[in-house]
Design a protein around this motif. Structure first.
Motif, PDB file in Angstrom:
ATOM      1  N   VAL A  25     -32.738 -62.076 -60.681  1.00 13.09           N
ATOM      2  CA  VAL A  25     -32.312 -60.979 -59.828  1.00 13.09           C
ATOM      3  C   VAL A  25     -31.058 -61.433 -59.106  1.00 13.09           C
ATOM      4  CG1 VAL A  25     -32.878 -59.614 -57.769  1.00 13.09           C
ATOM      5  CG2 VAL A  25     -34.625 -60.024 -59.513  1.00 13.09           C
ATOM      6  N   SER A  26     -29.992 -60.632 -59.202  1.00 15.73           N
ATOM      7  CA  SER A  26     -28.752 -60.900 -58.481  1.00 15.73           C
ATOM      8  C   SER A  26     -28.537 -59.785 -57.471  1.00 15.73           C
ATOM      9  CB  SER A  26     -27.568 -60.971 -59.442  1.00 15.73           C
ATOM     10  OG  SER A  26     -26.369 -61.116 -58.708  1.00 15.73           O
ATOM     11  N   LEU A  27     -28.480 -60.163 -56.202  1.00 16.19           N
ATOM     12  CA  LEU A  27     -28.387 -59.164 -55.138  1.00 16.19           C
ATOM     13  C   LEU A  27     -27.048 -58.436 -55.118  1.00 16.19           C
ATOM     14  CD1 LEU A  27     -30.092 -61.165 -52.254  1.00 16.19           C
ATOM     15  CD2 LEU A  27     -31.117 -59.494 -53.822  1.00 16.19           C
ATOM     16  N   SER A  28     -25.959 -59.159 -55.253  1.00 13.73           N
ATOM     17  CA  SER A  28     -24.626 -58.538 -55.146  1.00 13.73           C
ATOM     18  C   SER A  28     -24.398 -57.487 -56.213  1.00 13.73           C
ATOM     19  CB  SER A  28     -23.528 -59.589 -55.245  1.00 13.73           C
ATOM     20  OG  SER A  28     -23.586 -60.452 -54.145  1.00 13.73           O
ATOM     21  N   GLU A  29     -24.853 -57.764 -57.416  1.00 15.11           N
ATOM     22  CA  GLU A  29     -24.635 -56.847 -58.526  1.00 15.11           C
ATOM     23  C   GLU A  29     -25.816 -55.899 -58.752  1.00 15.11           C
ATOM     24  OE1 GLU A  29     -22.252 -60.556 -59.163  1.00 15.11           O
ATOM     25  OE2 GLU A  29     -24.360 -60.190 -58.790  1.00 15.11           O
ATOM     26  N   ARG A  36     -30.828 -56.276 -68.175  1.00 13.10           N
ATOM     27  CA  ARG A  36     -30.260 -57.224 -69.143  1.00 13.10           C
ATOM     28  C   ARG A  36     -28.928 -56.726 -69.683  1.00 13.10           C
ATOM     29  NH1 ARG A  36     -35.719 -57.676 -70.220  1.00 13.10           N
ATOM     30  NH2 ARG A  36     -35.669 -56.256 -71.990  1.00 13.10           N
ATOM     31  N   LEU A  37     -28.832 -55.432 -69.949  1.00 11.46           N
ATOM     32  CA  LEU A  37     -27.569 -54.856 -70.416  1.00 11.46           C
ATOM     33  C   LEU A  37     -26.493 -54.999 -69.344  1.00 11.46           C
ATOM     34  CD1 LEU A  37     -25.787 -53.152 -72.334  1.00 11.46           C
ATOM     35  CD2 LEU A  37     -26.728 -51.127 -71.202  1.00 11.46           C
ATOM     36  N   LEU A  38     -26.846 -54.645 -68.120  1.00 12.30           N
ATOM     37  CA  LEU A  38     -25.876 -54.684 -67.026  1.00 12.30           C
ATOM     38  C   LEU A  38     -25.359 -56.096 -66.782  1.00 12.30           C
ATOM     39  CD1 LEU A  38     -24.326 -53.182 -64.861  1.00 12.30           C
ATOM     40  CD2 LEU A  38     -26.295 -53.443 -63.346  1.00 12.30           C
ATOM     41  N   VAL A  39     -26.235 -57.086 -66.828  1.00  9.67           N
ATOM     42  CA  VAL A  39     -25.790 -58.446 -66.582  1.00  9.67           C
ATOM     43  C   VAL A  39     -24.844 -58.917 -67.686  1.00  9.67           C
ATOM     44  CG1 VAL A  39     -27.631 -59.814 -67.682  1.00  9.67           C
ATOM     45  CG2 VAL A  39     -26.527 -60.664 -65.656  1.00  9.67           C
ATOM     46  N   THR A  40     -25.068 -58.494 -68.910  1.00 11.49           N
ATOM     47  CA  THR A  40     -24.171 -58.851 -70.008  1.00 11.49           C
ATOM     48  C   THR A  40     -22.788 -58.232 -69.805  1.00 11.49           C
ATOM     49  OG1 THR A  40     -26.069 -58.970 -71.487  1.00 11.49           O
ATOM     50  CG2 THR A  40     -23.910 -58.819 -72.512  1.00 11.49           C
ATOM     51  N   VAL A  41     -22.756 -56.970 -69.414  1.00 13.30           N
ATOM     52  CA  VAL A  41     -21.478 -56.294 -69.149  1.00 13.30           C
ATOM     53  C   VAL A  41     -20.770 -56.942 -67.965  1.00 13.30           C
ATOM     54  CG1 VAL A  41     -20.442 -54.114 -68.411  1.00 13.30           C
ATOM     55  CG2 VAL A  41     -22.212 -54.119 -70.173  1.00 13.30           C
ATOM     56  N   LEU A  42     -21.507 -57.219 -66.890  1.00 10.05           N
ATOM     57  CA  LEU A  42     -20.906 -57.839 -65.714  1.00 10.05           C
ATOM     58  C   LEU A  42     -20.373 -59.233 -66.014  1.00 10.05           C
ATOM     59  CD1 LEU A  42     -23.394 -56.696 -62.942  1.00 10.05           C
ATOM     60  CD2 LEU A  42     -21.027 -55.936 -63.255  1.00 10.05           C
ATOM     61  N   ALA A  43     -21.083 -59.979 -66.855  1.00 11.85           N
ATOM     62  CA  ALA A  43     -20.617 -61.315 -67.233  1.00 11.85           C
ATOM     63  C   ALA A  43     -19.295 -61.223 -67.983  1.00 11.85           C
ATOM     64  CB  ALA A  43     -21.669 -62.020 -68.083  1.00 11.85           C
TER      65      ALA A  43
END
Length: 183
Positions: free
Chosen positions: A90-94, A104-111
């Motif tokens: 869990v990442s609070l800022s994002e 999982r999709l969002l974290v890949t795009v954000l990375a």
């Protein structure tokens, strides 16, 4: 549990991350931290301890994805490892929670976006340095000794004056004296 990291900058503290995590309602029983270590290093002691500690069903909370990884490749590898262990991130800022498909999709795009930002910043910095060099400006710390003072240091040393005495006389550190003697 949570993972906190601050870079080599003296102005940073893990306290703001810890406070944000607790304010968001996460009161982790265990906190792993790395202080004074860049996120580009994957061999961070706190991160390694956290990876050894986590178990299936655990959730790792970070203030920001940039605290746990600075490159897309490393972040995706880390996420894959956590997923294999049955651990969510869990990442609070994002506002990312990898326990869901959307997370999982969002974290890949954000990375990928984060890596793009790092690459763009590096390109702009290099371009700025190139322009500055073309205009005759050189970055970095100013020299502690002028060329005339270097000649004086060499003369004092040649006449037998100890390096420590020269350093005190010139108002510089002993290592500066030794560098002047090596030039």
């Amino acid at each position: 549990m949570s993972y906190l990291r601050v870079s080599t900058s003296r102005d940073q503290s893990v306290e703001s991350q810890r406070h944000a995590i607790e304010r968001a309602g996460w009161a982790p029983a265990k906190m792993f931290l790395d202080e004074g270590i860049t996120g580009r290093r994957i061999d961070r002691p706190g991160l390694q301890s956290m990876l050894e500690w986590v178990r299936d069903g655990d959730t790792v909370v970070v203030y920001s994805l940039s605290r746990i990884s600075r490159s897309t490749t490393d972040l995706l590898g880390l996420l894959e490892r956590l997923d294999r262990q049955g651990v969510a991130l869990v990442s609070l800022s994002e506002s990312v929670d990898t326990s869901t498909p959307a997370g999982r999709l969002l974290v890949t795009v954000l990375a990928a976006l984060s890596q793009f930002e790092v690459d763009t910043l590096r390109d702009r910095t290099l371009a700025g340095l190139e322009v500055a060099r073309a205009q005759g400006r050189v970055g970095g710390r100013p020299r502690a000794l002028t060329p005339e003072e270097v000649v004086m240091v060499r003369g004092l040393r040649a006449s037998g004056v100890p390096a420590q005495s020269i350093a005190v006389r010139m108002g510089v550190g002993r290592s500066t004296v030794y560098r002047a003697l090596e030039q």
